[in-house]
Design an enzyme around this catalytic site. Sequence first.
Site, PDB file in Angstrom:
ATOM      1  N   ILE A  15     112.290  41.798 -46.625  1.00 57.71           N
ATOM      2  CA  ILE A  15     112.092  42.442 -45.277  1.00 57.71           C
ATOM      3  C   ILE A  15     113.195  43.045 -45.037  1.00 57.71           C
ATOM      4  O   ILE A  15     113.200  44.203 -44.266  1.00 57.71           O
ATOM      5  CB  ILE A  15     111.247  41.743 -44.392  1.00 57.71           C
ATOM      6  CG1 ILE A  15     110.095  40.984 -45.080  1.00 57.71           C
ATOM      7  CG2 ILE A  15     110.951  42.273 -43.219  1.00 57.71           C
ATOM      8  CD1 ILE A  15     108.896  41.431 -45.424  1.00 57.71           C
ATOM      9  N   LEU A  64     114.856  42.008 -42.327  1.00 62.86           N
ATOM     10  CA  LEU A  64     115.116  41.535 -40.853  1.00 62.86           C
ATOM     11  C   LEU A  64     114.537  42.665 -40.018  1.00 62.86           C
ATOM     12  O   LEU A  64     115.258  43.008 -38.769  1.00 62.86           O
ATOM     13  CB  LEU A  64     116.833  41.316 -40.243  1.00 62.86           C
ATOM     14  CG  LEU A  64     117.251  39.863 -40.716  1.00 62.86           C
ATOM     15  CD1 LEU A  64     118.590  39.797 -39.881  1.00 62.86           C
ATOM     16  CD2 LEU A  64     116.062  38.803 -40.208  1.00 62.86           C
ATOM     17  N   ASN A 111     120.409  32.134 -37.270  1.00 63.28           N
ATOM     18  CA  ASN A 111     120.045  32.454 -38.732  1.00 63.28           C
ATOM     19  C   ASN A 111     121.129  32.975 -39.570  1.00 63.28           C
ATOM     20  O   ASN A 111     121.616  34.140 -39.249  1.00 63.28           O
ATOM     21  CB  ASN A 111     118.980  33.718 -38.717  1.00 63.28           C
ATOM     22  CG  ASN A 111     118.469  34.034 -40.278  1.00 63.28           C
ATOM     23  OD1 ASN A 111     119.130  33.599 -41.075  1.00 63.28           O
ATOM     24  ND2 ASN A 111     117.699  34.942 -40.329  1.00 63.28           N
ATOM     25  N   CYS A 130     119.969  34.847 -43.827  1.00 64.07           N
ATOM     26  CA  CYS A 130     119.041  35.790 -44.437  1.00 64.07           C
ATOM     27  C   CYS A 130     119.638  36.445 -45.588  1.00 64.07           C
ATOM     28  O   CYS A 130     120.962  36.931 -45.566  1.00 64.07           O
ATOM     29  CB  CYS A 130     118.696  36.919 -43.543  1.00 64.07           C
ATOM     30  SG  CYS A 130     117.748  38.222 -44.069  1.00 64.07           S
ATOM     31  N   GLY A 170     108.006  25.533 -49.238  1.00 69.22           N
ATOM     32  CA  GLY A 170     106.857  25.431 -49.717  1.00 69.22           C
ATOM     33  C   GLY A 170     105.840  24.412 -49.347  1.00 69.22           C
ATOM     34  O   GLY A 170     105.160  23.890 -50.082  1.00 69.22           O
ATOM     35  N   THR A 188     105.450  30.329 -45.986  1.00 71.73           N
ATOM     36  CA  THR A 188     104.541  31.143 -46.964  1.00 71.73           C
ATOM     37  C   THR A 188     102.973  30.752 -47.117  1.00 71.73           C
ATOM     38  O   THR A 188     102.094  31.393 -47.066  1.00 71.73           O
ATOM     39  CB  THR A 188     105.132  30.830 -48.471  1.00 71.73           C
ATOM     40  OG1 THR A 188     106.369  31.473 -48.465  1.00 71.73           O
ATOM     41  CG2 THR A 188     104.242  31.686 -49.318  1.00 71.73           C
TER      42      THR A 188
HETATM   43  C1  LIG Z   1     107.986  37.292 -45.676  1.00 73.32           C
HETATM   44  C2  LIG Z   1     109.225  36.611 -45.139  1.00 73.32           C
HETATM   45  C3  LIG Z   1     109.949  37.042 -44.154  1.00 73.32           C
HETATM   46  C4  LIG Z   1     111.049  35.888 -43.473  1.00 73.32           C
HETATM   47  N1  LIG Z   1     111.867  36.227 -42.502  1.00 73.32           N
HETATM   48  C5  LIG Z   1     112.716  35.336 -41.937  1.00 73.32           C
HETATM   49  C6  LIG Z   1     113.436  35.611 -40.917  1.00 73.32           C
HETATM   50  O1  LIG Z   1     113.541  36.700 -40.375  1.00 73.32           O
HETATM   51  N2  LIG Z   1     114.635  34.682 -40.448  1.00 73.32           N
HETATM   52  C7  LIG Z   1     114.658  33.537 -41.035  1.00 73.32           C
HETATM   53  O2  LIG Z   1     115.400  32.604 -40.630  1.00 73.32           O
HETATM   54  N3  LIG Z   1     113.796  33.117 -41.954  1.00 73.32           N
HETATM   55  C8  LIG Z   1     112.981  34.155 -42.608  1.00 73.32           C
HETATM   56  N4  LIG Z   1     112.113  33.829 -43.647  1.00 73.32           N
HETATM   57  C9  LIG Z   1     112.457  32.587 -44.327  1.00 73.32           C
HETATM   58  C10 LIG Z   1     111.132  31.493 -43.698  1.00 73.32           C
HETATM   59  O3  LIG Z   1     111.160  31.148 -42.525  1.00 73.32           O
HETATM   60  C11 LIG Z   1     111.484  30.261 -44.625  1.00 73.32           C
HETATM   61  O4  LIG Z   1     112.714  29.693 -44.421  1.00 73.32           O
HETATM   62  C12 LIG Z   1     111.278  30.154 -46.073  1.00 73.32           C
HETATM   63  O5  LIG Z   1     110.268  31.219 -46.529  1.00 73.32           O
HETATM   64  C13 LIG Z   1     110.989  28.992 -46.841  1.00 73.32           C
HETATM   65  O6  LIG Z   1     109.796  28.055 -46.414  1.00 73.32           O
HETATM   66  P1  LIG Z   1     108.242  28.735 -47.179  1.00 73.32           P
HETATM   67  O7  LIG Z   1     108.384  28.111 -48.328  1.00 73.32           O
HETATM   68  O8  LIG Z   1     107.334  27.613 -46.214  1.00 73.32           O
HETATM   69  O9  LIG Z   1     107.746  29.948 -46.939  1.00 73.32           O
HETATM   70  C14 LIG Z   1     111.245  34.579 -44.083  1.00 73.32           C
HETATM   71  C15 LIG Z   1     110.182  34.212 -45.275  1.00 73.32           C
HETATM   72  C16 LIG Z   1     109.271  35.161 -45.720  1.00 73.32           C
HETATM   73  C17 LIG Z   1     108.588  35.013 -46.823  1.00 73.32           C
END
Ligand SMILES: Cc1cc2nc3c(=O)[nH]c(=O)nc-3n(C[C@H](O)[C@H](O)[C@H](O)COP(=O)(O)O)c2cc1C
Length: 298
Positions: free
Chosen positions: A69, A71, A124, A127, A241, A263
Amino acid sequence: MLKTDLCGVSLKNPVIAASGTFGFGREFEPYLDLNALGGISTKGLTYHSKQGNTGQRIHETAAGIMNSIGLQNPSVKSFIENDLPFMKNFESEIIVNLGGNNIDDYVNGALLLEDTDINIIELNISCPNVKEGGMAFGIKCESAFYVVSEIKKVSSKKIMVKLSPNADDLVRVATECERAGADALSLVNTFNALAIDIKRRKAVFDNITAGLSGPCIKPIALRMVRDVYKSVSIPVVGMGGIMNAADAIEFIMAGSTAIQVGTANFINPKVMIEIIQGMEEFMENEGIKNLDEIKGII
Ligand SMILES: Cc1cc2nc3c(=O)[nH]c(=O)nc-3n(C[C@H](O)[C@H](O)[C@H](O)COP(=O)(O)O)c2cc1C
């Protein structure tokens, strides 16, 4: 039963929407009661607004997704004026995820947030999808220490630092963040990964690599949460996850004080409510009165 204290901030339960997967809550409001969540971590915000990356931004993999994405966000100032008032209609704790291209961006963003009544900034430094700043700060101990200490000088908010699984030495980055004054740590952000479109003979993403999340990262994230939990004295918020209540309990047993769900929200917008209910059921069935009884038992 699930009430949780996160570095002095009381959460009604330990389930927090992960940054970037829940926006500012608006799109999810028709599907679930936003009051029911322990917290919402906002989409990553930067001092200046960002358009995000070009080309494909999401790609599905066998057991997860990749995103690039970059940010995309309306800026901290716009958030304070246009989105924070909406979020304040709800009882869930608002956690502001703050990114930056350079140290001035981080400091200026934190200064703007001083005039709000939010309690927690999630810094953060992890990223993977931006060319400048972001993960560059979080993979090295020295830069992680520097950015956290500069923010602590100007901010009275609780600072929860979001760590990268791509760090050179994750445990040392974590201990350096604690030494710099971090109040809590959250982990993991996405894993640097690659997908290839064989017909185009090109990488799927314009930036070549992108961040991997979802069920495929869970066992690694869980191990990292335990490693960090064993090495610091500040609270750890685990994610990576988590798809259901059993996954969430695993993260608590690995040492998490609270957990974040990312996710999974894209698959089932009500999943966090189901996780809260499932955690309550598990505790009742197992005779657990307080999550502290099982936190970090592995
Ligand atoms: C589409 C998308 C956008 C994300 N944007 C950010 C973000 O702006 N800032 C951040 O710290 N993490 C961001 N993340 C990371 C998530 O907050 C999380 O750390 C990561 O997806 C692992 O968790 P999950 O497996 O439950 O998705 C993003 C993840 C996804 C999938």
